[in-house]
Design a protein around this motif. Structure first.
Motif, short mmCIF file in Angstrom:
data_model
loop_
_atom_site.label_atom_id
_atom_site.label_comp_id
_atom_site.label_asym_id
_atom_site.label_seq_id
_atom_site.Cartn_x
_atom_site.Cartn_y
_atom_site.Cartn_z
N LEU A 1 9.85 28.83 38.93
CA LEU A 1 9.69 30.24 39.25
C LEU A 1 8.57 30.35 40.27
CD1 LEU A 1 10.46 33.20 38.58
CD2 LEU A 1 8.61 33.17 36.92
N THR A 2 8.84 31.00 41.40
CA THR A 2 7.84 31.12 42.45
C THR A 2 7.75 32.56 42.90
OG1 THR A 2 9.41 30.76 44.24
CG2 THR A 2 8.38 28.80 43.30
N GLY A 3 6.87 32.81 43.87
CA GLY A 3 6.76 34.13 44.47
C GLY A 3 5.63 34.95 43.89
N THR A 4 5.65 36.23 44.23
CA THR A 4 4.63 37.15 43.76
C THR A 4 5.20 38.02 42.65
OG1 THR A 4 5.28 38.85 45.35
CG2 THR A 4 3.64 37.24 46.09
N ARG B 1 11.07 34.74 42.64
CA ARG B 1 12.37 34.10 42.83
C ARG B 1 12.40 32.80 42.07
NH1 ARG B 1 12.85 31.34 48.75
NH2 ARG B 1 11.02 30.05 48.57
N LEU B 2 13.60 32.35 41.78
CA LEU B 2 13.80 31.13 41.03
C LEU B 2 14.36 30.07 41.97
CD1 LEU B 2 13.89 29.75 38.22
CD2 LEU B 2 16.25 30.54 38.05
N LEU B 3 13.71 28.91 42.01
CA LEU B 3 14.18 27.79 42.81
C LEU B 3 14.79 26.75 41.87
CD1 LEU B 3 11.22 27.22 45.27
CD2 LEU B 3 13.36 28.41 45.70
N VAL B 4 16.03 26.38 42.14
CA VAL B 4 16.72 25.37 41.33
C VAL B 4 17.16 24.26 42.27
CG1 VAL B 4 18.62 24.92 39.74
CG2 VAL B 4 17.54 27.16 39.76
N ARG B 5 16.72 23.04 41.99
CA ARG B 5 17.09 21.87 42.80
C ARG B 5 17.94 20.97 41.92
NH1 ARG B 5 15.39 16.57 44.06
NH2 ARG B 5 15.45 16.15 46.29
N VAL C 1 13.65 35.73 30.76
CA VAL C 1 12.43 36.08 31.49
C VAL C 1 12.27 37.60 31.58
CG1 VAL C 1 11.26 35.84 33.72
CG2 VAL C 1 12.44 33.91 32.75
N GLY C 2 13.37 38.32 31.43
CA GLY C 2 13.30 39.78 31.53
C GLY C 2 13.37 40.29 32.95
N MET C 3 14.01 39.53 33.82
CA MET C 3 14.17 39.91 35.23
C MET C 3 15.66 39.82 35.59
SD MET C 3 11.10 37.81 37.02
CE MET C 3 9.44 37.86 36.41
N PRO C 4 16.44 40.88 35.31
CA PRO C 4 17.89 40.80 35.54
C PRO C 4 18.28 40.67 37.00
CG PRO C 4 17.24 43.02 34.91
CD PRO C 4 16.02 42.17 34.77
N ASP C 5 17.43 41.07 37.93
CA ASP C 5 17.75 40.99 39.36
C ASP C 5 17.01 39.87 40.06
OD1 ASP C 5 19.38 43.22 39.07
OD2 ASP C 5 17.72 44.61 39.43
N LEU C 6 16.56 38.87 39.32
CA LEU C 6 15.78 37.77 39.90
C LEU C 6 16.62 36.99 40.91
CD1 LEU C 6 13.14 36.06 39.73
CD2 LEU C 6 14.32 34.67 38.03
N PRO C 7 16.18 36.92 42.18
CA PRO C 7 16.93 36.11 43.16
C PRO C 7 16.80 34.63 42.83
CG PRO C 7 15.26 37.48 44.24
CD PRO C 7 15.07 37.63 42.78
N VAL C 8 17.89 33.90 43.03
CA VAL C 8 17.93 32.48 42.72
C VAL C 8 18.33 31.70 43.96
CG1 VAL C 8 18.97 30.70 41.26
CG2 VAL C 8 18.56 32.99 40.34
N VAL C 9 17.56 30.66 44.28
CA VAL C 9 17.88 29.77 45.39
C VAL C 9 18.27 28.43 44.77
CG1 VAL C 9 17.01 28.60 47.44
CG2 VAL C 9 16.27 30.93 46.91
N VAL C 10 19.52 28.02 45.00
CA VAL C 10 20.01 26.75 44.47
C VAL C 10 20.16 25.78 45.63
CG1 VAL C 10 21.84 25.60 43.18
CG2 VAL C 10 21.24 27.97 42.64
N ARG C 11 19.51 24.64 45.50
CA ARG C 11 19.61 23.59 46.53
C ARG C 11 20.25 22.36 45.90
NH1 ARG C 11 13.70 24.79 48.57
NH2 ARG C 11 14.19 26.55 49.93
N PHE C 12 21.33 21.92 46.52
CA PHE C 12 22.04 20.74 46.03
C PHE C 12 21.66 19.53 46.87
CE2 PHE C 12 24.78 24.16 44.52
CZ PHE C 12 25.02 23.75 43.22
#
Length: 185
Positions: free
Chosen positions: A116-119, A124-128, A156-167
């Motif tokens: 989990l990153t950002g302010t 935002r959520l980073l998934v690698r 987490v209680g953040m239904p609109d949390l942006p997610v970045v998925v890197r494969f």
């Protein structure tokens, strides 16, 4: 962009080091000789505005550089340490373990890293995800978005949390030989 900034910094550092070395008497130059060319010193002496303007421009450039460094440092800090309250941080860590376990259970998925990153205003959520070379990425992406990511957002209680998925593909690097696995006798 980072290469250009590093190259510019290296050139400026070299120029500063050379000027310091000349001022200290290196390169065969006498140490009592002025650093500025006499014509430039005469120009600055005849025009009273030159040195204050040059000093002002140098201070503005230095201030802009310092502000840029603060902004860059702030970005790095928020990337590694999200600006959220400790309770949310704890829930995020527990949910990240669950998300990683669920993602690793998918076929073809090897390693998963969740962060989990950002302010506080823009988290935002980073998934690698590291997959085998023959994995269907679209299936993994679909299953990930339908299940584990939604559970993470709810936890987490953040239904609109942006997610970045890197494969990333787990393929052997060319030129490296794998050692044969020998069974103990």
């Amino acid at each position: 962009m980072r290469i250009a900034i590093a190259a510019t910094g290296a050139v400026l550092f070299a120029c500063g080091a050379a000027a310091l070395a000349v001022g200290l008497g290196a390169f065969g130059a006498p140490a009592d000789r002025p650093l500025l060319d006499p014509a430039l010193a005469r120009f600055a002496g005849e025009r009273g505005w030159f040195l204050p303007v040059a000093t002002g421009v140098a201070e503005i450039v230095a201030l802009v550089g310092q502000l840029w460094l603060v902004v860059q440092a702030r970005g790095v800090v928020h990337r590694w340490w999200p600006d959220v309250d400790p309770e949310t941080r704890g829930r995020a860590a527990a949910a990240a373990e669950d998300l990683g376990r669920d993602a690793r259970a998918m076929p073809g998925v090897g390693d998963v890293r969740v962060r989990l990153t950002g302010t506080a205003d823009r988290p935002r959520l980073l998934v690698r995800i590291t997959c085998a070379g023959d994995t269907l990425i679209s299936e993994v992406y679909g299953e990930l978005g339908a299940g584990p990511v939604e559970r993470y957002r709810r936890a987490v209680g953040m239904p609109d949390l942006p997610v970045v998925v890197r494969f990333h593909m787990a393929v052997p690097r060319p030129g490296r030989r794998r050692r044969p696995h020998l069974e103990p006798a």
